[in-house]
Design a protein around this motif. Structure first.
Motif, short mmCIF file in Angstrom:
data_model
loop_
_atom_site.label_atom_id
_atom_site.label_comp_id
_atom_site.label_asym_id
_atom_site.label_seq_id
_atom_site.Cartn_x
_atom_site.Cartn_y
_atom_site.Cartn_z
N HIS A 26 14.77 23.07 -48.34
CA HIS A 26 14.50 24.35 -47.68
C HIS A 26 15.06 24.44 -46.26
N ALA B 188 14.06 31.16 -53.23
CA ALA B 188 12.93 30.54 -52.53
C ALA B 188 13.34 30.09 -51.14
N HIS C 192 11.93 31.78 -47.52
CA HIS C 192 10.84 30.94 -46.99
C HIS C 192 10.50 31.25 -45.53
N ILE D 89 6.81 27.47 -51.33
CA ILE D 89 7.53 26.90 -50.19
C ILE D 89 7.11 27.55 -48.88
N ARG D 90 6.80 28.83 -48.91
CA ARG D 90 6.33 29.49 -47.69
C ARG D 90 5.02 28.86 -47.21
N ASP E 47 5.51 25.01 -46.15
CA ASP E 47 6.19 24.95 -44.86
C ASP E 47 5.22 25.25 -43.73
#
Length: 258
Positions: free
Chosen positions: A63, A115, A119, A139-140, A143
């Motif tokens: 990411h 994604a 993100h 993933i948001r 993170d």
């Protein structure tokens, strides 16, 4: 098929091009692996399949792949002043073909691409199917969850690029105070001081999607721990700061009780 071991070896090879003794580079290397851990935590709590969990881990691994080159070019991670690191990561992977170093199978490409690109968005764009949205939200959240660890373990100077004393002598911008008070994710270009930046990181809680993420914040007391790192000198600013702390605590308490 997703071979996470192969992907991790490819990532380790990729980061050899960057000097890990530079604090900002080291920070992003550690962050990458910790986001994987947060992603694994969420996948476990959500009872996802091994295939979905592995895909989420691969997305977590990749990411921030553009962060390293971003820092070397600009000596900054401020996207609104340099480049959008999510789009840059996507370009490295898919426009320049770097993705095939991490996974040979292209069946997951669209999900990985979307994604990564979503993100860091202020809001997730419309038009994604349910499956893609799952990985975008994973993933948001992962993170954001690790950002609380980063903000506790790293020196203030490595995060805000000024001393703790300087931050504690700053003011909270009215717009930031109002956004936080209204339990909103803070819009980065609206920040004017370093204490604004700090509050914007804590305000990540207002954008967490999964109930499990809220529980993670509560169980680890991240709101309290984050607020404790600063101690504004000015009486009025300190009072504002404590008010925002209580708003954040009340929000977590309310959402965790759902």
């Amino acid at each position: 098929m997703i071979d996470l071991l192969k992907a991790q070896k490819a990532f380790q090879k990729y980061i050899t091009h960057y000097d890990s003794t530079i604090p900002s580079i080291r920070l992003k290397i550690i962050h990458t692996y910790k986001v994987i851990e947060c992603s694994e935590y969420l996948c476990h709590k959500l009872h996802l399949s091994k295939e979905d969990s592995d895909l989420a881990s691969l997305i977590a691994l990749l990411h921030d792949i553009g962060r390293f080159e971003q820092w070397m070019r600009y000596q900054s991670f401020a996207d609104h002043k340099t480049i959008d690191h999510a789009l840059f990561s996507s370009q490295l992977l898919f426009d320049e073909g770097l993705i095939r170093e991490f996974i040979e199978d292209d069946q997951y490409d669209d999900i990985i691409k979307h994604a990564i690109e979503q993100h860091n968005r202020y809001q997730v764009e419309d038009g994604f199917d349910e499956k893609t949205l799952l990985f975008i939200h994973l993933i948001r959240d992962a993170d954001k969850l690790d950002n609380f660890r980063v903000k506790e373990e790293e020196k203030i100077e490595n995060i805000l690029y000024v001393s703790l004393d300087e931050v504690n002598h700053e003011q909270i911008s009215e717009k930031i105070y109002q956004q936080f008070s209204q339990q909103q994710l803070i819009y980065a270009p609206d920040r004017h001081t370093h204490i604004d930046m700090w509050l914007s990181y804590i305000a990540f809680i207002f954008d967490l999607y999964f109930q499990e993420s809220i529980q993670y914040i509560q169980d680890n007391h991240w709101v309290e721990r984050s607020f404790q790192r600063l101690n504004p000198v000015d009486f009025k600013v300190n009072k504002q700061y404590q008010t925002l702390k209580q708003i954040a605590l009340d929000y977590i308490q309310k959402r965790s009780a759902v």
